[in-house]
Every structure is written in structure tokens, then in C-alpha cells.
Design an enzyme around this catalytic site. Sequence first.
Site, PDB file in Angstrom:
ATOM      1  N   CYS A   1       0.838  -1.190   0.000  1.00 38.18           N
ATOM      2  CA  CYS A   1       0.000   0.000   0.000  1.00 38.18           C
ATOM      3  C   CYS A   1       0.875   1.242   0.000  1.00 38.18           C
ATOM      4  O   CYS A   1       2.052   1.190   0.360  1.00 38.18           O
ATOM      5  CB  CYS A   1      -0.896   0.031   1.237  1.00 38.18           C
ATOM      6  SG  CYS A   1      -1.989  -1.395   1.392  1.00 38.18           S
ATOM      7  N   GLY A   2       0.269   2.343  -0.393  1.00 33.77           N
ATOM      8  CA  GLY A   2       0.877   3.646  -0.219  1.00 33.77           C
ATOM      9  C   GLY A   2       0.159   4.312   0.937  1.00 33.77           C
ATOM     10  O   GLY A   2      -1.058   4.510   0.879  1.00 33.77           O
TER      11      GLY A   2
END
Length: 632
Positions: free
Chosen positions: A2-3
Site C-alpha cells: 500500500c501507499g
Amino acid sequence: MCGICCSVNFSEEHFSKDLKEDLLYNLKQRGPSSSKQLLKSGVNYQCLFSGHVLHLRGILTPQPVEDERGNVFLWNGEVFNGIKVETKENDTQIMFDYLSSCKNESDILSVFSEVQGPWSFIYYQASTHYLWFGRDFFGRRSLLWHFNNLGKSFCLSSVGNQTSGVANQWQEVPASGIFRIDLKSSTAVSKCVVLKLYPWKYISRENVTKECVNSLTKISADLPKIVSVEANEAKLYLEEPIVPLNMKLPPASFEAHYTDISRVPATKETLQVCLTDSHMKEVVQQFIDVLSTAVKTRVLYLPRDESLTPNDALKTCDKRANVAILFSGGIDSMVIATLADRHIPVGEPIDLLNVAFMSKEKTVPTSFNQNKSKQKNHCEIPSEESSKNPAATVVDNPNKEFNVPDRITGRAGLKELQAINPSRIWNFVEINVSVEELQKLRRTRICQLIQPLDTVLDDSIGCAVWFASRGIGCVATQDEVKSYQSNAKVVLTGIGADEQLAGYSRHRARFQTHGLEGLNKEIEMELGRISSRNLGRDDRVIGDHGKEGRFPFLDENVVSFLNSLPIWEKVNLTLPRGIGDKLLLRLAAVELGLTCSALLPKRAMQFGSRIAKMEKNNEKASDKCGRLQVIS
């Protein structure tokens, strides 16, 4: 993968409902499945949480997640062990449920002490106005911080951004433990941000206080003066997930045996002689078992079409691979590929990503180890001109300038894998990069990902891993050469093998000058710095394609097993290159049925792919790299 990002402001004039456009773009690249933002405000502060999810397991869970008490969680990680996550459950939600039920600091630390797997996180605890964040023990997931010099704001993010002409102000959050900020007491009036550190600690270790002070001093030195780092008042710690390195030295009587073995020729027979020792054979099997389990957990936590039977799958020639491997044909990637083959459904292809940069000379490289030709019973990977082995030819590839060392060993490795499992579709993806493409994409994309690291070595490896993990190239079949793009969301890499098993030339140099004691200290140092030297950078680079890098050699159980062994059961540097370095891994390769690849000496990615010195010949790996500066 994920960011994740949290932007905190302590001054109303800086309050914002949006992140900067380029930072938001960089985060979205990492999480193509879902994007969401959430704003939380306190008396003196505002927090903007931004989450961008790459969906890999369980039900898609958009981030940030919030509970009924106002707690907010951002998670970029994988729970592989320690905390139970069922096949169809999402680990983000499981982790958040655990944290939401925590009553105090000690409970929170217990949760993160249990987790095995790579992670970085940001957790807002509404009742206390605390912001918790950190990275796993090895720093396998990137997390950066950026502090405003006036103390009015700071930002935490998986990846940074850059402004032309402005010195990069992002820094990697040290993998020293978990940090906590009291948002209520950090105000624009005091102009001070206080970080409380909860460091990693091995239960029986002595001098913990001294180590903590050293860690605090080192972290503080790189931060603005308005930021202070302090030990937490309760002197609480996270429990280290690995056992300490076995520093034991052999008895004097063993030294003679250790040296006598060196008289055996550097051939596959040498490895087989080592395997005649029953104890050594048992250790090798234990290593295979623990590494195989690590690979298994990293290739099975993926959504698959379970409706296909094995027979149906075999008929589906265009079935996509779910797992790719950064593949040079060297010992690390060959063992990973062989073990992945054990656990990935037989009808599912595996992508082998092999990157090559255009050689200036545009000539075919000769064998990387000419001395081997003098040895009897050797297993040489030949040059294209002398090879009678179709694995080492370039008949199907007219671009001979891309026939770099890793391409040659990669093709040979492909033949070995096909021999081990001819039923598997092995997609050997030849990724060819011209100077022009390298320069353009480094300038427009890659330099932002490698930063805040900035050396020539970071440039070489960062660019090579970015192009390799992008997976755009061609695949040769019996009938044709066709364009191919790997869509595998998981990318396995062999990082961690050289650091733990003395694969680098500097290990041999240290052994020659300081013996086994010096070699032990070198290995301890290598593992201690891997978070700041490699892993954050590699995570940012691979994640830019909406893919997740996974590192089996850095599985907590693998590292603990290797750390528990005395040095002489892992390596024997009195033996020549290609035998004594990473000896335990080479013995495992032989047991797994590998042949030539078991004897390949270490060749760094930047040299094997020919990116090193591609543009400048007078650079040192440790030099600052001007090419990584953003021009526009």
C-alpha cells in the site's frame, strides 16, 4: 502493498484538505486497487490520512480504516506469522481490531512484537491524541518522514516527492523501533515535535540502555533542531523477532579440518563431499525446510481462480502468472524459483524477470570466470560464441548488445528449472533497456523513488530493480519471440542471502585479515544496516508498479535459523569463490537437484545486468550520484 501517508499540521494557516499532486500520484502508483482520504482535527492540530491499497488477500479493505471511537489505521504490510489471519481474512482489519482493543502502551507493543512479516504503519489513537508509526525490524517496507523547519507541520509517507532546485528533505524513518508523537503537546507555539522511541530489544541482552542512547543520538543527528527524540518514560521495548547471531568460534582442532577441506577442487564433487557428513546433511535439510516454508507463505497468500482444475489449468496457455522472481540464474534466484515451484499450483506459470542494459561495446561477453576452464569436472556457463548449450545462445535474440552476463546465466538457469519441472510454464522475460530509456525514466520517475538515498550504487541497483520489476520485455517460445508484460503482483527477490551467508567480496577480505571472528562481526553489521542500505529503496522501486516485493531470505524464522548456526556450518572461505561463499545455500541447491547454478560465484546485479559504468566509467559505488537529482 500500500501507499500510506499522514500529513500533520499544527498551524491553521497550513491546514489543507489535499496532499501535493505529485506526492498523491506517487502514493497511488503503489495502491491501484483503492484510494481514500480522511481528515481528523484536534484542538491544536489537523491530520490528513491518505491510503492507497494493492489488494492481495481477503476482502478488499479501503484505507484508512476508522472505528467508532475515532481511531484511524494505515497499514502497509503482510502478516505471515505470529498473529493468526485466516486465508479469506484481511490482515489490515485484523491488525486494526487488535490495536483498537489495546488498553495501554504495553498492549500496543505486544501486538507488533508478535507480528512476523514486513510492515510499516501509522496509527492515530483518538483518546490520547497519540500518533504511532514505525517499520518492521528489518525495514522491509518503506516509510519516510519530512519535518517543517519551523515546527508547524510534518509528514509520514511510504514514498516522497521532490521540488526542483530544493534539497531533498525526506528521510527514511529508522527501523529502530516504534515512534509515538503526542499531537496535543506538539504545538506551533512550542515549535517543537517530540518523538518517543520504543526500541527493539532481545530479552536477554545486556547494555540495552547504552544501545538505546546510541540509537537516540544517531536518529537525532539527522533531524531538524525543532525535532527531539527521547526514550519512552516507561522504558518499554518491542521484542526482537529473531535470535542473536551465534558468535561462537570453533576449537583449535577444528581449524585444521577447516583448512584441509580447501585442498578439494572447486567442483560439484566438493559440495557432494560435504554432504557425506551426516550432521551437515541434516543442517542442510533443516535450512531447506525453513526456507521452503518462507517461500510457501509468500506465494500462497494471493487471490487465485480456484474453479480451475489442474487439468483445465494446463490447457490454459495464456493463464497469467501470479508470482514473478527477479531472476539472474544465480544461486539465490535459482533456489527461490525451485522452492516456489514446490508450492505454486502446477498449472500456473512463473515469471522469471531478467534485466539487461545495453552494453557500450555491443559485444558478447566472455565467460565471467575463465579460471574454471582449468578445473576438471567443472560446470561452466559458457559464452555465446563457445556454447553448445542452447540455454546460453542468442539465436532467438538478435540484440546481441543485451547478451550480458545475467542474461547468459539466466538462460542456463531456465534450462535447469525446465529439467526439474517440465510441466511448469516458465516465462523467461527478457527485459532490454537502452541508454535513452534509462536516462528518460530515471529523470522522470525513478530518481524520486530512490531518494532519499543518493549514491551511485543506489542509482545502479534502484534503476535495475525498477525496470526488472516493471516486467515489460519479451518471451521466447519454441515458435516465436513475443512481447510480454508480467502482471504478477508479487515479486520475490533473493536479497538477504549474501548478507547472512558471506556472499560479498568484502566478507572474504574481512576473513583474510581478521579470521572467523572478524567475519562474524561483518555479517552482524550487514544485517544491522540492511534496512537503511537496501530495503526501503527496493520497496519504493518495486511498489511503484503496483506490485509487492517479498523477501524469503529475510523471513524471521529463516534469519533466526541462520543466526543460530555457528559460522563454519554456513560458509568456508578457505574454499574458492563459487564454493565456500554461501556454502550452506550451495549445498541446499545440490540437494534440490540444481547443477551448474550451484557453483556460480556472486555477481552483483549492477555488474551482471551491465548497468554499472554504463554512462560513466570513473565512478565509485559510494560517490553521490548527480543523475539522481531532479531537474524538472
